[in-house]
Structure formats: C-alpha cells, structure tokens
Design an enzyme around this catalytic site. Structure first.
Site, PDB file in Angstrom:
ATOM      1  CD  GLU A  85     -21.628 -23.591  -3.368  1.00 45.99           C
ATOM      2  OE1 GLU A  85     -22.676 -22.909  -3.406  1.00 45.99           O
ATOM      3  OE2 GLU A  85     -20.520 -23.145  -3.708  1.00 45.99           O
ATOM      4  CG  HIS A 121     -12.865 -18.448   1.793  1.00 42.82           C
ATOM      5  ND1 HIS A 121     -13.855 -17.534   2.032  1.00 42.82           N
ATOM      6  CD2 HIS A 121     -12.949 -18.741   0.469  1.00 42.82           C
ATOM      7  CE1 HIS A 121     -14.489 -17.267   0.894  1.00 42.82           C
ATOM      8  NE2 HIS A 121     -13.958 -17.989  -0.064  1.00 42.82           N
TER       9      HIS A 121
HETATM   10  C1  LIG Z   1     -21.101 -20.366  -1.696  1.00 43.84           C
HETATM   11  C2  LIG Z   1     -19.843 -20.120  -2.413  1.00 43.84           C
HETATM   12  N1  LIG Z   1     -19.485 -20.927  -3.427  1.00 43.84           N
HETATM   13  C3  LIG Z   1     -18.335 -20.704  -4.106  1.00 43.84           C
HETATM   14  C4  LIG Z   1     -17.517 -19.679  -3.770  1.00 43.84           C
HETATM   15  C5  LIG Z   1     -16.234 -19.415  -4.532  1.00 43.84           C
HETATM   16  N2  LIG Z   1     -16.387 -18.165  -5.262  1.00 43.84           N
HETATM   17  C6  LIG Z   1     -15.904 -17.010  -4.768  1.00 43.84           C
HETATM   18  S1  LIG Z   1     -16.308 -15.703  -5.715  1.00 43.84           S
HETATM   19  C7  LIG Z   1     -17.099 -16.673  -6.819  1.00 43.84           C
HETATM   20  C8  LIG Z   1     -17.713 -16.063  -8.027  1.00 43.84           C
HETATM   21  C9  LIG Z   1     -18.665 -15.000  -7.686  1.00 43.84           C
HETATM   22  O1  LIG Z   1     -19.140 -14.415  -8.852  1.00 43.84           O
HETATM   23  P1  LIG Z   1     -20.078 -13.161  -8.778  1.00 43.84           P
HETATM   24  O2  LIG Z   1     -21.183 -13.384  -7.824  1.00 43.84           O
HETATM   25  O3  LIG Z   1     -20.464 -12.849 -10.175  1.00 43.84           O
HETATM   26  O4  LIG Z   1     -19.165 -12.009  -8.171  1.00 43.84           O
HETATM   27  P2  LIG Z   1     -17.868 -11.336  -8.811  1.00 43.84           P
HETATM   28  O5  LIG Z   1     -16.696 -12.093  -8.284  1.00 43.84           O
HETATM   29  O6  LIG Z   1     -17.979 -11.408 -10.276  1.00 43.84           O
HETATM   30  O7  LIG Z   1     -17.885  -9.945  -8.296  1.00 43.84           O
HETATM   31  C10 LIG Z   1     -17.056 -18.003  -6.432  1.00 43.84           C
HETATM   32  C11 LIG Z   1     -17.644 -19.120  -7.187  1.00 43.84           C
HETATM   33  C12 LIG Z   1     -17.896 -18.883  -2.674  1.00 43.84           C
HETATM   34  N3  LIG Z   1     -17.115 -17.896  -2.234  1.00 43.84           N
HETATM   35  N4  LIG Z   1     -19.061 -19.108  -2.028  1.00 43.84           N
END
Ligand SMILES: Cc1ncc(C[n+]2csc(CCOP(=O)(O)OP(=O)(O)O)c2C)c(N)n1
Ligand SMILES: [Mg+2]
Lengths: 305, 321
Positions: free
Chosen positions: B58, B127
């Site tokens: 971000e 959130h």
């Molecule tokens: C700082 C932030 N940006 C965006 C999000 C929205 N978001 C939630 S989970 C996610 C993906 C996370 O991917 P990963 O770290 O690979 O974890 P996974 O869900 O695959 O276990 C995103 C973009 C968030 N929660 N926090």
C-alpha cells in the site's frame, strides 16, 4: 491435524448458517505448516499469525470451544467475542496476535524476539504469514533488521500460490521466498508444506540455532488452500485441475496414510484419530452455541487510552 | 427504469472516465480480477494494462499513484479498506497532498484514491473503521463521501476531472444497495444535497448514516416533527452555506456519522455551526457517532456500536422537547 481440519470444516458450515460471523479465512489444505512448526515450539515461545489463523492457534493448544465461541462472537470466546476470526489471541498458549492487516504481525514478532532475548533467553518468536505478505514493506524491512540484530525470530511463509484472487506470478518475479533471505545471509529452507514431517524437521533445524543465540530464520512451506480465499469466495480464478492435483496431496490424509504405511499407526487407530477430532469439534460447537453473547457494557471495556 | 447499485455506479463511472480520458489509470490490489466487491469488474478486459494489479504494498502503491499524477496521468488508486490507508498515509499526506503547495504551484497531483469505510459486516476492528476525519486534517486533500449510487458515480467522475488529490470514501455497507438508475453525471465537489426538507431540526449526516437519518425523519414526521436532512457529500471543501442556511431556519442541529464521535467530522460541523449561526441556535448542537472503542465483532456489540435511526430520532426529540 484432524482437529484443525474438522474444526475448519465445521467453521465453513457455520458460516453458511450464519452462526460464525464476519470475514472468515480457513486454512483447509495448509494444516501441516501450523502443526509441523508448532510441534517444535515450547511454552515459552511466542507466536503471531495473520488473517488465516485458526490452525496456528489450535496447533498451539488453544481450547477449540473458546476459539469457536470467539468466531461466533460469544462472551466465552478467546477474546470475549470482540476480536473475531482475524484477531485471535491466546496469551496462555503464547499466541500474542493475529491480524487482518497483511504483514502487520511481522514487525511485532521481530520486536517480541528482541524482548525475549532479554527476558527469556532461548525462547523464540514465530510469525506465520502468506506469500502475499512477502511483497509488503514490513517483510523486507524486518528481514534486514532481523538479520542486522540476529533476532531469534522464525519467519514462516505459507506459500499457497495466491494472494486473494491473484496468482503469485502476477505479484513478483522472485520464484522462491527463500531467495530474499540470501541477500541478508539468513538461514532459510523451502519445504513441501503439505508434508508435516518435512515441515517439522525443517522447523526443528531452523529453530535450534535460534535458541542458542543465532538468528533469524525463514521457512517457506509450499502449500495450497483447498477452499476460496474467504468463505463465500467461489474461487473462479483457478482451474479445477489445479485443485484436484492438490487434493491428491491433502496434508491430513497424507500424514495419516504415511503413518499407517510406516507401521506407526494401525488403520483403525488412524480412523479413531479422525473420529475423536470430529467428536471434540462437535462438542466445541455445542458448547459455543449455548454460550451467551457479551453484555452491552463490554462494548466500551478494555479500550484503554 | 432498471435498478442500479452503488458499486455498479462506481464501475460505470470508472469505465466511462477511462473511455473519455486516455490518461485515466487504475492501480490497486486485485483490480484486474474486479476487486473484492466488483468495482473494477470488466475494466481489465476493456482497457488492458491501464488497469494495473499490484502486490500488497500500500505505501508504495499510493506513492506510485502520486508519481503518475505528477507526470500527467490520472490514476485511481484503490485502497480496499480505509483501515489500510494507515500504511499509505505517508505518501498521501506528505507527498501527494503537499506537492502543489511545496512547489510554489509548479506541480499538480490529480490523484484519485478510492477507499471504503463501514462497520456492520462483523469483519472486526481492522476492516470496519471510518477514518475520514484524519484526512480532513491534511490541507490539500479533497474528501468526498457518497451516500447514494448517483453520488458514488458522480463524485468519482468529478474527482477524475479535479486538479488536486481527491479521496473518495465509499461505504461497503452501501455497495449492494439498490437504487433506481439515473443517468451518470458528474456531481460537483463541494455541494451538499438536501435529502429531505424540514422546518424543525437540521440533521447533517454522512454516508450510510444519511439513510438512517432519513428513516428517523420519516418516523418523526408522523409525530409532526419535520427534520431537514443534509448530506454534505463533500467533507472538504464543505458546503457550509447549505448547512448554516438550514440551521438559520430550523434553529436546531444534529450531526450524525458512523465514525467515532471523538475527534470526528461532527465536531468540525458543530464548531462551524456555532461560529456562523450561534445567534440562531435554540439548543446546543447534538453530535452522534460511535463510542470511543474499536469496532467489535460480536453481533450484539457491533449492532450497539452503530448509529442507527432510533438514536437519531431520540437526539432530535430531545432537541425539540
Ligand atoms: C495491508 C492489507 N492490504 C490488503 C488486504 C486485503 N487482503 C486480505 S488477504 C489478502 C491476500 C493475502 O495473501 P497471502 O499473504 O498470500 O495470504 P493467504 O490469504 O494466501 O493465506 C489481501 C490482499 C489486507 N488484509 N491487508
Ligand atoms: Mg497466499
């Protein structure tokens, strides 16, 4: 592992009925990293997680009833019903935080590692995060500082190939997360994250030097989430064949059948493990269901400030 | 006429702005897939690389958007939840917002940021926040907060024609609210809307709370109390004339929003109303907002957290009592 699997299958159903509330991310298919890593940890160690946290908290020994009650927003939940799925904390079992902000617990784990080095020498801090978190500034900044200060922190990346709906290849040209460790001379391993024994061995090898004053270390577990990103995500962005391929590598069934093959467990014992886990979860659901919601006064309690 | 939704209007506005202006770009997480709510659905198919998917980064995403804007593009940076704008505030507040001023007017940074506030989804304390008041404290940023589909699309269109950074603060509780479709047209930044005229009490409400205020006004009308509901639509620059003009007629004012009451936008409105219409007031300005607490997940607690119509009705009643 069966406990986590049965727990989350139940969570998934309860999201459907509306009893489990909110934005819920289950780790079905990824249980081996939670279990393999937590198995080498001690009571004095401290653990952080991310938004996909149920497995980590249960693997640390949290009471399934209290976790389930938390997911339902009940007063008897781990956090009194105020935190919810993405914010599970269980200080009794050394879980100091989970987060809805991707990458947000990586600096907390580094800080905790620095504190532990003073207050509980030999103890380690562990943080679980996804492959998406590897693209955050937090990950890169903390990799540098952790190496600079030789902090006793184990960074565990559960690389499931996706961040939300986007494949890892669209986020980074770096194929292996462990490559990032090379720059800083950090001890790192990539393992089959669906093989609990392999995870356990790698975690044990990485944690041992941390207890003796070395550090940090990075463990990359290659795995796959068998459900959508969150409960309700139809996961249209991936091929059915990909899911089928990974289902064949299901970490829970694989662990059970390997143990049977090695003669460590009879087929009956393996089946009994699953049945016992399912019974425990059913009891947890029943207890959580009948627990009360918090009283209105809880809204403004424990705010601090 | 067919219905539309708030998120549908955002999607239409983005598509029409991209067709009209080749400088418009979209930058954010999962935007090529349409985003978690579908705001950017179909845009990658039509506009290709003008829709740029980013990793979860971000702070840099915001800076990249600002850098594009300084070089003549019109990026729309999406920060999925305002909770994550915390990570990007440096680039937004220290770079984008101040570039024009610090350069002595040489630079313009026509950056549009789309983000969402809103509790009520049981998504928890990270959130669900409503942090719009933070942005008002940074000179150089316009902040718009649509309550309807027509405004969500229309304010976005105006933001995409502005010279300076605009943050569009959407509400995820409103995304799928249906509304009769109106032709997509720019809604001017800095113009409030009188959602319902009334002679007895002025209620200034923002975002989702506008609908709560309208529900309260309906109920109060049955008892003979007529509430004028004003939706500022833009928090900065604020259409103070509409608010003060109304208070001069009604002599009473309630401000309601979803954000925490302490340090909220309501405090600013209350202060401005007493500065500009003190002599017209028959009672102190009443302020409604969330308690001084993070947003809890537990259903009964989160329900109690939100400002709903009955609380607004009660505040109005106590003013006219
Ligand atoms: C700082 C932030 N940006 C965006 C999000 C929205 N978001 C939630 S989970 C996610 C993906 C996370 O991917 P990963 O770290 O690979 O974890 P996974 O869900 O695959 O276990 C995103 C973009 C968030 N929660 N926090
Ligand atoms: Mg992932």
């Amino acid at each position: 592992m069966w406990l986590i699997r049965a727990f989350e299958e139940s969570v998934s159903e309860l999201v459907g009925t509306g009893e489990v509330v909110g934005l819920v991310h289950v780790s079905i298919g990824q249980e081996a990293s939670a279990v393999g890593v937590c198995d080498v940890l001690e009571a004095r160690d401290r653990v952080y997680s991310g938004h996909r946290a149920h497995g980590h908290v249960l693997a640390r020994g949290a009471d399934p009833t209290a976790v389930m009650a938390e997911l339902m927003g009940k007063a008897t939940g781990l956090c009194g019903g105020k935190g919810g799925s993405m914010h599970l904390v269980d200080v009794t079992h050394g879980v100091l935080g989970a987060t809805g902000v991707v990458g947000g617990t990586i600096p907390l784990a580094l800080g905790t590692a620095l504190a532990l080095r003073e207050t509980a020498p030999g103890a380690v801090a562990v943080v679980f995060f996804g492959d998406g978190a590897v693209q955050t500034g937090y990950f890169h900044e903390c990799l540098n500082m952790a190496a600079l200060w030789k902090a006793p922190v184990l960074l565990v990346c559960e690389n499931n190939g996706y961040a939300e709906f986007t494949p890892r290849s669209a986020h980074t040209p770096v194929e292996r997360v462990t490559r990032h460790a090379e720059t800083y001379g950090i001890d790192a391993r990539t393992v089959d994250g669906n093989d609990v024994v392999a995870v356990r061995e790698a975690a044990a090898a990485l944690v041992a030097p941390l207890r003796g004053g070395g550090g940090p270390a990075l463990l990359e577990c290659l795995t796959y989430r068998m459900r959508g990103h969150y409960e309700g995500d139809p996961a249209r962005y991936r091929e059915a064949s990909e899911l089928a391929e990974w289902k064949a590598k299901d970490p829970v069934r694989r662990c059970a059948s390997a143990a049977v093959e090695r003669g460590e467990l009879s087929a009956d014992d393996a089946a009994a493990c699953e049945a016992a886990a399912r019974r425990a979860v059913a009891a947890a659901v029943a207890a959580a269901r009948s627990a009360p919601f918090p009283p209105p006064s809880a809204l403004t309690e424990d705010v601090g400030g | 006429m067919a219905d539309t939704t708030y998120i549908g209007a955002i999607n239409d506005a983005l598509a029409s702005a991209m067709r009209r202006d080749p400088a418009v770009r979209i930058v954010g997480e999962d935007v090529a897939e349409g985003g978690p709510f579908g705001a950017t659905k179909g845009l990658a198919a039509e506009f290709g690389e003008r829709v740029r998917d980013t990793p979860i980064s971000e702070s840099s995403i915001m800076g990249i958007g600002a850098g594009m804007a300084l070089a003549g593009l019109r990026p729309v940076v999406e920060i999925m939840f305002i909770d994550f704008i915390t990570l990007a505030l440096d680039q937004l507040a220290n770079q984008a917002a101040k570039a024009r001023y610090m350069s002595g007017g040489q630079l313009r940074c026509p950056l549009v940021v789309r983000t969402s506030v809103g509790a009520g989804t049981r998504s928890g304390a990270q959130h669900s926040q409503s942090l719009e008041a933070w942005l008002l404290h940074v000179p150089g940023l316009s902040v718009v907060m649509p309550a309807t589909a027509a405004d969500a699309g229309g304010l976005l269109l105006s933001a995409l024609r502005a010279d300076d950074p605009v943050v569009v603060v959407e509400n995820k509780e409103l995304y799928f609210r249906k509304e009769p479709r109106v032709d997509l047209a720019p809604v001017p930044i800095g113009a409030a809307a009188v959602r319902r005229p009334g002679r007895d009490v002025t209620c200034v409400a923002t975002s989702r709370t506008v609908h709560e205020a309208l529900a309260a006004a309906d109920e109060l009308a049955r008892d003979g109390t007529e509430v004028e509901v004003i939706d500022p639509r833009t928090l900065h620059p604020l259409d103070l004339d509409t608010i003060v003009g109304s208070v001069r007629r009604t002599h009473r004012c309630v401000v309601a929003h979803e954000a925490v009451r302490q340090g909220g936008f309501g405090a600013e409105v209350a202060a401005l109303v007493q500065e500009h219409a003190f002599d017209a007031l028959d009672a102190p300005v009443a302020r409604l907002g969330a308690p001084y607490a993070p947003v809890p997940v537990s259903p009964p607690l989160e329900d109690a957290y939100l400002v709903r119509a009955p609380a607004i009705a009660a505040a109005v009643r106590s003013l006219v009592a």
